[in-house]
Design a protein around this motif. Sequence first.
Motif, PDB file in Angstrom:
ATOM      1  N   LYS A   1     -26.585   3.015 -14.230  1.00 12.35           N
ATOM      2  CA  LYS A   1     -25.359   2.638 -15.056  1.00 12.35           C
ATOM      3  C   LYS A   1     -25.514   2.100 -16.183  1.00 12.35           C
ATOM      4  N   ILE A   2     -26.466   1.306 -16.448  1.00 14.42           N
ATOM      5  CA  ILE A   2     -26.523   0.682 -17.736  1.00 14.42           C
ATOM      6  C   ILE A   2     -27.639   1.444 -18.866  1.00 14.42           C
ATOM      7  N   ILE A   3     -28.435   2.054 -18.115  1.00 16.74           N
ATOM      8  CA  ILE A   3     -29.379   2.524 -19.154  1.00 16.74           C
ATOM      9  C   ILE A   3     -28.989   3.871 -20.055  1.00 16.74           C
TER      10      ILE A   3
ATOM     11  N   VAL B   1     -27.991   3.457 -28.636  1.00 15.41           N
ATOM     12  CA  VAL B   1     -29.168   3.527 -29.601  1.00 15.41           C
ATOM     13  C   VAL B   1     -29.206   4.762 -30.289  1.00 15.41           C
ATOM     14  N   ALA B   2     -28.773   5.663 -29.681  1.00 14.64           N
ATOM     15  CA  ALA B   2     -28.803   7.213 -30.432  1.00 14.64           C
ATOM     16  C   ALA B   2     -27.736   7.280 -31.432  1.00 14.64           C
TER      17      ALA B   2
ATOM     18  N   ALA C   1     -34.048   6.219 -28.617  1.00 11.81           N
ATOM     19  CA  ALA C   1     -33.323   6.451 -27.170  1.00 11.81           C
ATOM     20  C   ALA C   1     -34.268   6.260 -26.009  1.00 11.81           C
ATOM     21  N   ILE C   2     -35.341   6.887 -26.234  1.00 12.91           N
ATOM     22  CA  ILE C   2     -36.100   6.934 -24.748  1.00 12.91           C
ATOM     23  C   ILE C   2     -36.927   5.470 -24.936  1.00 12.91           C
ATOM     24  N   ILE C   3     -37.418   5.066 -25.773  1.00 11.55           N
ATOM     25  CA  ILE C   3     -37.903   3.708 -25.992  1.00 11.55           C
ATOM     26  C   ILE C   3     -37.211   2.750 -25.502  1.00 11.55           C
ATOM     27  N   SER C   4     -35.905   2.571 -26.056  1.00  9.37           N
ATOM     28  CA  SER C   4     -34.848   1.646 -25.739  1.00  9.37           C
ATOM     29  C   SER C   4     -34.385   1.616 -23.995  1.00  9.37           C
ATOM     30  N   SER C   5     -34.411   3.102 -23.498  1.00  8.29           N
ATOM     31  CA  SER C   5     -34.117   3.111 -22.166  1.00  8.29           C
ATOM     32  C   SER C   5     -35.349   2.456 -21.223  1.00  8.29           C
TER      33      SER C   5
END
Length: 78
Positions: A5-7, A14-15, A43-47
């Motif tokens: 729910k947060i990720i 970020v995107a 986006a992937i790294i931040s998630s």
Amino acid sequence: MKKSKIIVPIMVVVAVLATIMLNSDEYNEVTIINRILIIAGAAIISSVIGYFLLGVDVDKVDPKPPTNTYNNKKGNGK
């Protein structure tokens, strides 16, 4: 609260921010394919970072013990 729910909102924010930054006049020489790769990578790294920084779920907290174990020790004078 579950991590997903947060990720997902973190990835979206970020995107969007990466898209806004890459569309500015300073980055005109970056091709569209490279922009897409940069946005997806960010986006992937931040998630992934968010997943590890959030730690364990709050819903999985251990329940409170039923009795007060501190006063029930042997030799406390009672």
